[in-house]
Enzyme design. Structure first.
Site, PDB file in Angstrom:
ATOM      1  N   ALA A   1       5.255   4.068  18.390  1.00 24.27           N
ATOM      2  CA  ALA A   1       5.181   4.312  16.945  1.00 24.27           C
ATOM      3  C   ALA A   1       3.756   4.433  16.450  1.00 24.27           C
ATOM      4  O   ALA A   1       3.525   4.920  15.334  1.00 24.27           O
ATOM      5  CB  ALA A   1       5.897   3.184  16.193  1.00 24.27           C
TER       6      ALA A   1
ATOM      7  N   VAL B   1       0.549   5.650   1.147  1.00 24.94           N
ATOM      8  CA  VAL B   1      -0.225   6.697   1.816  1.00 24.94           C
ATOM      9  C   VAL B   1       0.097   8.022   1.151  1.00 24.94           C
ATOM     10  O   VAL B   1       1.272   8.389   1.006  1.00 24.94           O
ATOM     11  CB  VAL B   1       0.081   6.759   3.321  1.00 24.94           C
ATOM     12  CG1 VAL B   1      -0.684   7.923   3.964  1.00 24.94           C
ATOM     13  CG2 VAL B   1      -0.296   5.462   4.011  1.00 24.94           C
TER      14      VAL B   1
ATOM     15  N   LYS C   1       1.829   1.053  20.926  1.00 17.09           N
ATOM     16  CA  LYS C   1       3.263   1.301  21.091  1.00 17.09           C
ATOM     17  C   LYS C   1       3.538   2.752  20.707  1.00 17.09           C
ATOM     18  O   LYS C   1       2.692   3.406  20.071  1.00 17.09           O
ATOM     19  CB  LYS C   1       4.077   0.348  20.210  1.00 17.09           C
ATOM     20  CG  LYS C   1       3.777   0.445  18.723  1.00 17.09           C
ATOM     21  CD  LYS C   1       4.575  -0.579  17.936  1.00 17.09           C
ATOM     22  CE  LYS C   1       4.271  -0.495  16.438  1.00 17.09           C
ATOM     23  NZ  LYS C   1       5.024  -1.509  15.674  1.00 17.09           N
TER      24      LYS C   1
ATOM     25  N   ASP D   1      -1.720  -3.493  19.124  1.00 14.50           N
ATOM     26  CA  ASP D   1      -0.391  -3.011  18.734  1.00 14.50           C
ATOM     27  C   ASP D   1      -0.143  -1.613  19.290  1.00 14.50           C
ATOM     28  O   ASP D   1       0.379  -0.738  18.590  1.00 14.50           O
ATOM     29  CB  ASP D   1      -0.233  -3.025  17.212  1.00 14.50           C
ATOM     30  CG  ASP D   1       1.239  -3.045  16.775  1.00 14.50           C
ATOM     31  OD1 ASP D   1       2.099  -3.459  17.593  1.00 14.50           O
ATOM     32  OD2 ASP D   1       1.524  -2.672  15.631  1.00 14.50           O
TER      33      ASP D   1
ATOM     34  N   SER E   1       0.828  -1.205   0.000  1.00 12.25           N
ATOM     35  CA  SER E   1       0.000   0.000   0.000  1.00 12.25           C
ATOM     36  C   SER E   1       0.857   1.248   0.000  1.00 12.25           C
ATOM     37  O   SER E   1       2.071   1.207   0.228  1.00 12.25           O
ATOM     38  CB  SER E   1      -0.930   0.002   1.223  1.00 12.25           C
ATOM     39  OG  SER E   1      -0.166   0.011   2.424  1.00 12.25           O
TER      40      SER E   1
END
Length: 431
Positions: free
Chosen positions: A143, A29, A141, A139, A27
């Site tokens: 980041a 962005v 975190k 997930d 993908s």
């Protein structure tokens, strides 16, 4: 040598592509202008030729992100994943100009105690909103937390998310080494014992464990678990995370106790809900000291030791000549027009220019700059890296161990989680 301009995506006329944020194995962005809503948006586009399971995962991510909508979650504005309507499948999200919490920690290190608690309270609110909507993030975190110039804290990237009522999804083991709950880390380890034991289904308390690790890192200023993915998994399973009060002085007892309960190995010992954690953190933030008790980030430490930002990188014109090493990463608007396309599935390239002679921590500085030079919401929006095909249930643990480690490498975890994305000084974070 200049790289050729990327081909613009096949999007509805309402979206005018402006610039490519980043791209991964499956993908891209794009920064686009939405002429219907008259606003800038981030549009994640699925590349042509993706397999059916990839398109299904893309659809699920869009649905889960929209379902988990809240004040502190990235907003979904539009989506299309049915090819019968023509064009490429896409997911349009609100445009966030800032940087990730991960980049903030890489640059400035520890946050003041009160701001760490306040930031964690906002993350907890996003997690609570998702849980109340029946969505597990899986997930959480640094980041995947964006801090914007406008002062917002946003939880992003529901690519590993799962609906609580989807039995097959919650049985799947996903996440990032160093942040996944210890029982899931055990399942992801490629050891005989791990392969013989089926982990319990994913639950809300897995997200709370990850939140506890994120809060721990905001206070101490460095990762709780270090090393390669396998080393992190082993440390989570075999080792004990020292209490905050044992690592840094001056931590309020109530914050020390809360982090210890959030990061307990036994899920039953963790708090019962993210909403309760949010309320406790809000109270703690009001009374906690505005004082940094942890350490500076590796980039700031390296520059203080005499290292310089490699020439030719997007940061060289922003921070190289500053008399004081930077505390905040550059935002997307700082880097506008300087973003280069990445190699598929690899994340941003580390600059090849050699650092100044005598720079003792050149590798850390190069790595930090390599990540920050793509300080846009590319991985935050879930573009960089590719997800492996979910393993059949009969090969659940071995398949997921391979899947989880490969995904962690693609998304930067194997490289110290150097990734690219945005936030700004939210509520003075880092001041």
């Amino acid at each position: 040598m200049d790289q050729p301009a990327p081909d613009p995506p096949d999007l509805p006329d309402r979206f005018e592509p402006i610039e490519l944020f980043g791209k991964g194995g499956g993908s891209e962005v794009w920064h686009c202008r939405d002429h219907v809503l008259d606003r800038d948006v981030a549009v994640k586009v699925l590349r042509p030729g993706r397999r059916r399971w990839v398109r299904t995962a893309f659809r699920d991510e869009a649905a889960l992100t929209a379902r988990a909508a809240g004040e502190h979650t990235v907003g979904v504005l539009d989506a299309q994943y049915d090819r019968r309507h023509g064009g490429q499948p896409y997911l349009a999200m609100e445009f966030l100009d800032g940087y990730t919490l991960h980049h903030r920690l890489m640059f400035g290190g520890a946050l003041p105690v009160d701001q760490a608690a306040a930031t964690a309270a906002r993350i907890a609110d996003a997690v609570a909103t998702a849980h109340e909507a029946g969505v597990l993030h899986r997930d959480v975190k640094p980041a995947n937390v964006m801090l914007t110039k406008q002062g917002a804290v946003k939880l992003i990237d529901f690519g590993y998310g799962a609906a609580k009522d989807n039995a097959a999804a919650v049985d799947d083991v996903s996440g990032t080494p160093g942040y996944m709950a210890p029982d899931k880390a055990q399942a992801m380890r490629s050891t005989p014992g791990a392969l013989l034991r089926k982990p319990p289904p994913a639950s809300e308390r897995d997200d709370l464990y990850a939140l506890g690790v994120v809060l721990y890192e905001m206070v101490i200023g460095k990762p709780a678990f270090v090393g390669k993915p396998k080393q992190k998994l082993k440390a989570q399973v075999k080792g004990d995370l020292p209490r905050l009060s044992q690592v840094v002085p001056g931590v309020p007892p109530e914050l020390d106790a809360l982090v210890a309960s959030l990061t307990a190995k036994d899920p039953a010992e963790r708090p019962g809900s993210a909403a309760a954690v949010r309320d406790r953190l809000t109270d703690i933030a009001k009374n906690a000291p505005h004082r940094i008790v942890g350490v500076y980030g590796p980039l700031r430490q390296a520059m203080a030791a005499g290292a310089t930002i490699p020439p030719g990188t997007s940061l060289s014109g922003i921070a190289a000549d500053l008399p004081v090493p930077p505390l905040f990463p550059p935002t997307y608007s700082d880097l506008r027009g300087q973003l280069a396309p990445e190699a598929p599935g690899r994340g941003p390239a580390t600059p090849h220019a050699a650092p100044a002679a005598g720079a003792a921590k050149a590798p850390s500085l190069d790595g930090a700059v390599g990540g920050a030079s793509m300080s846009v919401a590319a991985t935050g929006y879930g573009a960089v890296g590719s997800r492996s095909k979910p393993a059949p249930h009969s090969a659940h643990r071995r398949g997921e161990a391979t899947r989880g480690q490969a995904s962690a490498q693609d998304r930067g975890a194997a490289r110290g989680e150097v990734d690219r994305r945005l936030p700004g000084p939210a509520d003075g974070i880092g001041n």
